[in-house]
Structure formats: C-alpha cells, structure tokens
Design an enzyme around this catalytic site. Structure first.
Site, PDB file in Angstrom:
ATOM      1  N   GLU A   1       0.756  -1.249  -0.118  1.00 48.09           N
ATOM      2  CA  GLU A   1       0.061   0.164  -0.081  1.00 48.09           C
ATOM      3  C   GLU A   1       0.525   1.259   0.043  1.00 48.09           C
ATOM      4  OE1 GLU A   1      -3.963  -1.519   2.574  1.00 48.09           O
ATOM      5  OE2 GLU A   1      -1.976  -0.718   3.727  1.00 48.09           O
TER       6      GLU A   1
ATOM      7  N   ASP B   1      -8.694  -4.108   9.273  1.00 45.00           N
ATOM      8  CA  ASP B   1      -8.099  -3.359   7.997  1.00 45.00           C
ATOM      9  C   ASP B   1      -7.817  -3.612   7.278  1.00 45.00           C
ATOM     10  OD1 ASP B   1      -6.001  -4.981   8.539  1.00 45.00           O
ATOM     11  OD2 ASP B   1      -4.379  -3.812   9.462  1.00 45.00           O
TER      12      ASP B   1
END
Lengths: 373, 373
Positions: A82, A257
């Site tokens: 990410e 998450d």
C-alpha cells in the site's frame, strides 16, 4: 500518566518548520531502524507516544486542511502493498507499507513500512524514515488518543486479543495515555501470549501494571473497560461475538484493516456507536465493510474538535473501527522530523540531483563520479 | 545505432531475479545520485538507454500482466507531487516525482524523483534509487522506443522544441536508437538553447551529429522527420499550430503531461493518428485532454505486440502523446537493479526492521542501540 512530554516541539502550525532547511542540498535526512531505536532508547516508548499524541490531536483538529484519499493498494495472492499519501499546504507525506500474513513463516515481518515527509512548496522530499517501528508507535498512540474520547471514564482494565508485533506498543500506550492498571492477554497462539507477557514482565513490575495471561476470548474480556482486537488473519473472522460483550465497554478494533479482513460480529457493530478515522477508507477496509454503506458512523476529527459526541454515558458501547489512516503517518513523521532535526549528526542520504544550474541536469553526467559506496 | 548492448541481463521473465537476494536482511540496496552518475560513466548514456529499451519493450509486451492505475497526484499552488505505482506478479514499483516549474528560480530542479522496486511475494522493498537522472534516461528511452514504431523510416532530422533538463537525453536517445543525424534546437529562452548546444558540442563532433540552433518554432521544424515538444509551462500552450506542420512527420509530444498543461493545437491532434501509453491516464494529463473523451487513440502496447499498426504510410502524421507511465519506471528500476546487483559494493541502507523473531518487534526496542550516523 498524562505527564508532560520532554519535547520542546509542541505543535505550532506557523512554525511547522522548514525555515531552517537547506533544501538546495542533494541530501535528505534518513532515519534508519537503528536511528529509530536510538530515539526510543533516548526518550522511551511511552514518552514518544505521549509526544506523538500531541501531534496527532493537532493534526486531526486541522482535518479539513488536508487532501485526503483512500490508500492505494496492490493486492496479490500473498498479501498487499500500500501507498498512503496525504498533504496539507505545507507538507506532504506518504507511507509504503505491506501486509503479508505468511511472512512470519519464513522469518520476515508481516508488516514493514517506510515513509517520506516532503515540502509542498518545492516538492522536495525532506526525510526518509523507517516506519516498521514508527507504525507500531503511531498505531498505538492513535488507539489510545481515540480512547481518550471514547473509553469509559477511569478505565482500568484493558483486554488485549492478539499478542503479535503491535501488542506491547498498544499496552504501553493505554498505560501512558489512559492510565490503565490491569492488562489481560489472549492470543490463539499461546507462544504469542507468552512473548508479550515476557516482554513486559520487568516493565510491569517497575510500573505497577498488572498483567494476566488468559486462555480464551471469553476469559480475556472479563471486567475489561477496553477491549483491543488486533489479530492478523486475512479473512472475515469473528473474534468477538455480540453476546460475549456487555454494556459500557470501548472496543478498539484495529485488526480488521483490509477488504475481506474483519474481526467483529456484525450484530456487535449494530449494537454500538461506531467511530472511524476517514469514512471512505473505512467503508472499504474496516469492520464496517460488513454493514450497509449508509450505516451510521462518526468521523473522529469531529469528536476531537468537539463538534460531535464521543462517549456520552456509562452504558454506551463504543467501537473505534481503526484501519490506520495516512494522516497518522503524517503526524508521526512530522514529530520524528522535529526530534531528529535537533540531532546535528542525523544521517543523510544523497537522494536528490543538485546541478549548479538546475536546468542543466545533463551537465551532471559530464563530470566524473565514483560510487559513494 | 541499434548496436548490441553490453549487458548480460537480457530479459527473461522466469529469471527476473530475486533468487539471489537475502531479504532477511534489514538492508536494501540504495542507488544514490553519485551511484547513478557512476553507472553513466561506466556504460555511457547511450548504452544505458539502449539497454533500457530492451527492458521497456519486454515489459510493454507483458502489458496485460500489470496492475495499472492512473498516478496519484497532490496538486498545490506551486506544483504537483505524484506517486506512480505499478505491479506484476513478481515485482512492484513506485516512483515519487514532483513538478514545480518555479523551482528553477530558486536554484532547484523542476522535477526530482526517486523510486522503489519491491518483491511482491513478501512485500519487502529491494532497492531505493534516485530517479531524477533515471527519469530523464527512461523518458528519452521511451520516446525513442515509441518512435521506432511511429517515426518515418530512416528519419534523419530531429527538431527539439524545449531545451530544458530533458533535452540532451532525448537527443542522445534518438541518435542511439533511431539513428538521427541532424538535430535542430529551439527554446523560448535562448540561454537554454545555448546550454543544450554547448553540452553536446564535443559529443556531436565525435559522433557526426549535426546540431543547429534555431530561433522560432517555425524555423526549427523545417525538414524535421521527428518533432519533440518538451516545454515546461504549466498551462495550455500551443507550441505547434496545425498549419505549421506538414505531412509525414512524427511528433513526440512529451511536455503536455498534467491537467491544464498541453502543447499541441487541437486541430493538429485531429489531423493525426494519436498513440498513448495508458489511455485512462493520458485522458487526464495528455494533450488529448483537449479532445472529446471518445477521440480515437491507440495504446502503444498493442503496436509493440503487433496487434495494431503504428506507422502505415509515408504521409501519415503520427503523435506520441507521452505523459510518462509507471510501467516505464518499473522497467528502468528493474534494469538498474540488475546492473547494480553485479556490483558487489553497492550501497545499502538499513531501512527494514529485522527482529530475530518476526513477531517480536517490541523486543528490538529493548536492546541498546546507538544512531548509525
């Protein structure tokens, strides 16, 4: 608890501080893993997190000043990589972070991270920092900072479900910032529970922190004021069922998450007041991905600004559905940058080309250079 | 021209090469500006670009293997900071790059960049590299690689409009890869034209490259087979009007590369066959942002794969509306990584935490560390 931090760098937006930088240089500040550990040795984990909370609260109060977007995620069979950018008119930051649950089987971290803080006016990067350790600090500081607004008053007992890499940082944050005195540990892997217990054994004796090992989710949450769920499986799990949890508790749910990875029973979410960092991202990644896209949630910056209520009564069940937002990394990097600037011997790396005439980049290739290794 | 490259690292997807890496280490390879300049000294700009073209073509042929997205851009009053990620099943890369046209007034680069190449299976970064210089190399290599498919056969004359930081690299790429023999230079700032001319003076003598300074756009494009537009103003400009340009020319338009920044007359685009890297990004950033969103364009990977035509006849007017795509940085980083791996003394930086027990990150904070500076 709530002690004054030893840092001179209390937040001041006007002085947020690039005035002393020589950005003509080809070097940027580099904070290696050893440098980060040295800061921890110098200040202590608790003091660093207390200082970070000041930066976090100041930045969450400036929420509307920031350009925000859900993080960029490149998913693969084994995990995710990410990029988490955010910017205000002064500074830009991004974090690179991976999540690869199977990494531990080959001796690697599930999560590694690094980040960069940049000057918006010139676009020049100012600092590259390791963020594997810094993310653990900022995640714990964020959890505890949110709990200041959401947890029952005078919370004393923290139940920790999941005793992985984040767990000790979480516990120290709740001790330093919330003043909890009792911690109950449970992990599905007994070795993880033991590791966490052992790591904190001498600390707990010196600091009157009572730590107890438990053997089930049901046992660990007994009498807990605050329950932290921080487990690592990349799937929809149900760590907490609704009928296990009574009233008047705050749940700090930080392990759900990413898409397809949740920890809480949907029925538990429906019974609770749910608080999030940045709704567009949490809808994708948080435990609320199980709920309809219009389920009621409150963004925490409004609570921190006093525009909306956090905890309003003792029996309230609150959930912080934390997924980790880029602004928290911005705050953490800004804080570390202020600390490291005080260190005149901070490491530098030659990341930027700096030709005498800025339009003459090619000229650099005409001078003889040798590798700097 | 078209000479064999001196590199042993011809592309082989199966051997794309992480087998020899020790990713348990806390270090990653770091390619500083000096290291990049040393590679240039060792191999020469032209040879590096020839090697890079092999990687670019191999990766464009694998276009469908990549996770692609338009770049992330944080715009501010002074410029833009961008993150450009891309990944296949083996490697992930991203580039950080800024664009700040006013920077040169304070002695800074308009564009600086750095990038990271990572291992997808573990999520671990492998190499951090400067990319200010590398971007100039890859942009020029990309322009010339595209022109192999689009420019008139036996193109001899290149007109260069805009003589900024990219110009010399562009010229050397067209010399090395297309074999141009005549270059005509024009910049709205005579000092920039002169700088480019002077930088290439001894090179041009040694390599039979005829370089001429011109004083207007009209003059510079006379008899040109290929016109490169590479100007820096952040606005919609018209560097080339339609009635200035005759038939049978290839336009390499690389300066119109962000929203509100274009170089070509819409009428010129309408007369031409337009080729792009990645349509979704070029619609936002390229010269075609002036056209309706369904105007006909061809993605270059299809031309490189032989699925669609590039140049089909002598009178054809072709435009490569280049904006710079993440895949080109991936190719450039992969190429540099292969080169630098051959250097046993490549620089390392300690970016990754590497606790003995990967789940015991906190344990690291309990050992005494000193800063590595």
């Amino acid at each position: 608890m709530h002690t004054e931090t030893p840092f001179k760098t209390h937040f001041n937006a006007e002085q947020a501080g690039l005035e002393s930088l020589n950005i003509k240089s080809s070097n940027i500040t580099f904070v290696s893993v050893s440098d980060m550990l040295a800061l921890i040795n110098q200040y202590g984990v608790e003091q660093l997190m207390l200082g970070m909370v000041e930066y976090l609260e100041a930045d969450f109060k400036r929420w509307l000043d920031f350009d925000k977007s859900p993080r960029f995620a490149a998913h693969s069979a084994e995990g995710v990589i990410e990029l988490m950018p955010v910017a205000d008119h002064q500074q830009f930051s991004f974090k690179y972070v991976n999540g690869h649950p199977k990494n531990t089987k080959i001796g690697l971290q599930t999560v590694t991270a690094f980040g960069v803080l940049s000057d918006v006016a010139s676009g020049y990067p100012l600092m590259l920092s390791e963020m594997t350790i810094l993310t653990a600090l900022r995640t714990a500081a964020t959890s505890a900072m949110m709990a200041k607004y959401l947890a029952p008053k005078q919370s004393k007992t923290l139940a920790m479900i999941g005793c992985g890499a984040q767990s000790e940082f979480q516990i120290l944050a709740f001790k330093a910032i919330l003043g909890v005195t009792h911690v109950r540990l449970y992990d599905i892997e007994p070795n993880a529970t033991k590791k966490c217990f052992n790591n904190l054994q001498s600390y707990s004796k010196e600091n009157d922190l009572n730590i107890e090992i438990c053997h089930s989710s049901e046992e660990v949450i007994k009498e807990a004021d605050i329950i932290t769920t921080c487990t690592a499986d990349k799937r929809n799990a149900t760590i907490l069922k609704s009928d296990m949890v009574g009233e008047g508790v705050h749940i700090n749910a930080i392990g759900g998450d990413c898409p397809g990875k949740t920890e809480l029973d949907a029925a538990l979410l429906n019974r609770s007041d749910v608080f999030v960092e940045y709704e567009p991202q949490t809808r994708i990644e948080g435990d609320i991905q199980q709920l309809p896209s219009d389920s009621k949630v409150t963004e925490m910056y409004q609570v921190i600004l006093g525009e909306k209520s956090g905890r309003t009564h003792d029996a309230q069940l609150t959930i912080f559905d934390g997924v980790g937002f880029a602004l928290e990394d911005y705050s953490a990097l800004r804080f570390i940058f202020e600390l490291i600037k005080q260190n005149k011997e901070a490491q530098q790396i030659e990341l930027l080309a700096s030709p005498e005439d800025p339009r003459n980049l090619f000229g650099l290739t005409q001078t003889h250079s040798t590798p700097s290794a």
